[in-house]
Write an enzyme that holds these catalytic residues in place. Structure first.
Site, PDB file in Angstrom:
ATOM      1  N   LYS A 110     -22.217 -15.813 -21.984  1.00 21.35           N
ATOM      2  CA  LYS A 110     -21.137 -15.660 -22.971  1.00 21.35           C
ATOM      3  C   LYS A 110     -19.798 -16.123 -22.420  1.00 21.35           C
ATOM      4  CE  LYS A 110     -23.238 -12.910 -26.257  1.00 21.35           C
ATOM      5  NZ  LYS A 110     -23.503 -11.684 -26.940  1.00 21.35           N
ATOM      6  N   LYS A 191     -34.615 -19.771 -27.502  1.00 25.84           N
ATOM      7  CA  LYS A 191     -34.700 -18.540 -28.286  1.00 25.84           C
ATOM      8  C   LYS A 191     -33.976 -18.713 -29.618  1.00 25.84           C
ATOM      9  CE  LYS A 191     -32.144 -14.813 -27.749  1.00 25.84           C
ATOM     10  NZ  LYS A 191     -31.533 -13.530 -27.479  1.00 25.84           N
ATOM     11  N   LYS A 194     -28.425 -16.169 -32.977  1.00 22.90           N
ATOM     12  CA  LYS A 194     -27.383 -16.309 -33.990  1.00 22.90           C
ATOM     13  C   LYS A 194     -26.179 -17.106 -33.470  1.00 22.90           C
ATOM     14  CE  LYS A 194     -25.702 -11.711 -32.951  1.00 22.90           C
ATOM     15  NZ  LYS A 194     -25.745 -10.329 -33.402  1.00 22.90           N
TER      16      LYS A 194
HETATM   17  P1  AMP Z   1     -28.472  -9.603 -31.061  1.00 18.76           P
HETATM   18  O1  AMP Z   1     -28.639 -10.346 -32.334  1.00 18.76           O
HETATM   19  O2  AMP Z   1     -28.432 -10.509 -29.881  1.00 18.76           O
HETATM   20  O3  AMP Z   1     -27.392  -8.564 -31.090  1.00 18.76           O
HETATM   21  O4  AMP Z   1     -29.824  -8.784 -30.890  1.00 18.76           O
HETATM   22  C1  AMP Z   1     -30.221  -7.685 -31.678  1.00 18.76           C
HETATM   23  C2  AMP Z   1     -31.615  -7.274 -31.265  1.00 18.76           C
HETATM   24  O5  AMP Z   1     -32.553  -8.288 -31.619  1.00 18.76           O
HETATM   25  C3  AMP Z   1     -31.771  -7.087 -29.741  1.00 18.76           C
HETATM   26  O6  AMP Z   1     -32.648  -6.028 -29.456  1.00 18.76           O
HETATM   27  C4  AMP Z   1     -32.344  -8.405 -29.287  1.00 18.76           C
HETATM   28  O7  AMP Z   1     -33.039  -8.311 -28.100  1.00 18.76           O
HETATM   29  C5  AMP Z   1     -33.252  -8.756 -30.464  1.00 18.76           C
HETATM   30  N1  AMP Z   1     -33.388 -10.220 -30.560  1.00 18.76           N
HETATM   31  C6  AMP Z   1     -32.388 -11.137 -30.666  1.00 18.76           C
HETATM   32  N2  AMP Z   1     -32.885 -12.397 -30.738  1.00 18.76           N
HETATM   33  C7  AMP Z   1     -34.233 -12.267 -30.680  1.00 18.76           C
HETATM   34  C8  AMP Z   1     -35.317 -13.213 -30.715  1.00 18.76           C
HETATM   35  N3  AMP Z   1     -35.114 -14.528 -30.839  1.00 18.76           N
HETATM   36  N4  AMP Z   1     -36.580 -12.724 -30.643  1.00 18.76           N
HETATM   37  C9  AMP Z   1     -36.814 -11.407 -30.539  1.00 18.76           C
HETATM   38  N5  AMP Z   1     -35.839 -10.464 -30.504  1.00 18.76           N
HETATM   39  C10 AMP Z   1     -34.559 -10.880 -30.574  1.00 18.76           C
END
Ligand code: AMP
Ligand code: TRP
Length: 324
Positions: A110, A191, A194
């Site tokens: 980040k 991965k 967002k």
């Molecule tokens: P974030 O959107 O990064 O705040 O993530 C929210 C939750 O979704 C967290 O527990 C992440 O680990 C999970 N997460 C985010 N991206 C992925 C992905 N591509 N595959 C699986 N889990 C994800």
């Protein structure tokens, strides 16, 4: 057994968030005491818009409710409204080594991405540790990318307990067997994230977007439909998504598509997703018109969360010699 997890209110939910995190939450709320937190204080460590932030937070809550979180079965609340989170974060910061924070992969990524090395970004995992430890959490359902932060949480809890006497439960991560890392549709070696919207299938995407994104998903050389993430990352990702939305083992889906081509798998996946994602969109729309209902759920969640958080903080203050 208590379960805790958190999500930032920034940006849109994609199917990686759903399959990697929210789907597990739904299962946990059925069987364990579950606490889910919209982590608005984490959300401000990267660029955001103060003017629309409140609206985004309410919207995000509505979206979680639309996914199936049930206020009768879990606590759902906003992090900044329970002051104990920032208090505990400060206290934990006094036992956390700067080097431990600088090692965190998410911080390094980040910092580069946003060209910022604000202390808030560095301290992000301390606040996350506070979130978890405040609730004497047993299990933290998270995606793979958050495991390193959970390790740090455990380190801090053990250190605190060793120095001041047993105060915190040591939490364990919970990763879904399948779906902990949903890959980008347009680049299955990356991965779905967002921070790169072009890689995402969003949970509330309209059928035309679902179709467009799935039909143009990158596949692999060869023709056979088999699950082999190393050799066939594209098809394996599609099979994973298929399996999780259909609630059927990958083996069964492989069989179903034996001798068939990639296009057939994709078409069938589009149909499945259109059907499975429709209720999310419908419920979200309904809830976005019911702000006061959503606020009421948040107020109720906040009250319940505070009771647990205050009880831990009383103990922490005593153990640290901050109260008599
Ligand atoms: P974030 O959107 O990064 O705040 O993530 C929210 C939750 O979704 C967290 O527990 C992440 O680990 C999970 N997460 C985010 N991206 C992925 C992905 N591509 N595959 C699986 N889990 C994800
Ligand atoms: N750091 C998590 C993420 O980026 C969000 C989060 C904050 C969290 N506090 C938490 C997750 C506590 C689990 C438990 O996704």
């Amino acid at each position: 057994m208590r379960v805790f997890s958190g999500v930032r209110p920034t940006d849109k939910l994609h199917i990686g968030n759903y399959l990697g995190a929210i789907k597990q939450w739904l299962e946990f709320q059925e069987k364990s005491e579950s606490v889910f937190c919209i982590v608005d204080l984490h959300g401000i460590t990267t660029p955001y818009s103060p003017k629309s932030y409140q609206k985004e937070i309410l919207e995000k809550t509505a979206e979680y409710l639309a996914c199936g979180l049930d206020p009768e079965k879990c606590i759902i609340f906003i992090q900044s409204r329970v002051k104990e989170h920032t208090e505990l974060a400060w206290l934990l910061g006094t036992i956390c080594q700067v080097g431990e924070l600088q090692r965190m992969t998410q911080y390094k990524e980040k910092r580069q991405q946003h060209k910022s090395a604000a202390a808030g970004l560095l301290n992000y995992p301390i606040l996350m540790a506070a979130d978890i430890l405040l609730y004497q959490t047993d299990i933290v359902p998270i995606g793979k990318d958050q495991v390193q932060h959970l390790e740090l949480t455990k380190t801090l809890a053990k250190k605190f307990n060793a120095r001041f006497g047993k105060t915190f439960k040591i939490p364990e991560p919970f990763l879904p067997k399948l779906g902990a890392k949903i890959m980008a549709l347009n680049d299955p070696k990356k991965k779905m994230s967002k921070s790169m919207p072009e890689t995402c299938l969003f949970l509330f995407d309209e059928p035309k977007d679902i179709k467009k994104k799935i039909m143009s998903a990158v596949t692999d050389t060869g023709k056979t439909i088999e699950y082999d993430p190393k050799r066939k990352p594209g098809i394996s990702n599609l099979l994973t998504i298929y399996s999780l939305f259909a609630d059927e083992p990958i083996k069964k889906i492989e069989k179903q598509f034996q001798g068939k081509g990639y296009a057939e798998l994709k078409k069938s996946l589009v149909k499945l997703l259109e059907k499975e994602m429709e209720p999310f969109r419908r419920k979200r729309k309904e809830l976005l018109n019911r702000n006061s209902y959503v606020e009421e759920i948040l107020n109720q969640g906040e009250r319940k969360a505070r009771v647990i958080a205050q009880s831990t903080m009383n103990d922490v203050y005593k153990k640290m010699g901050l109260t008599g």
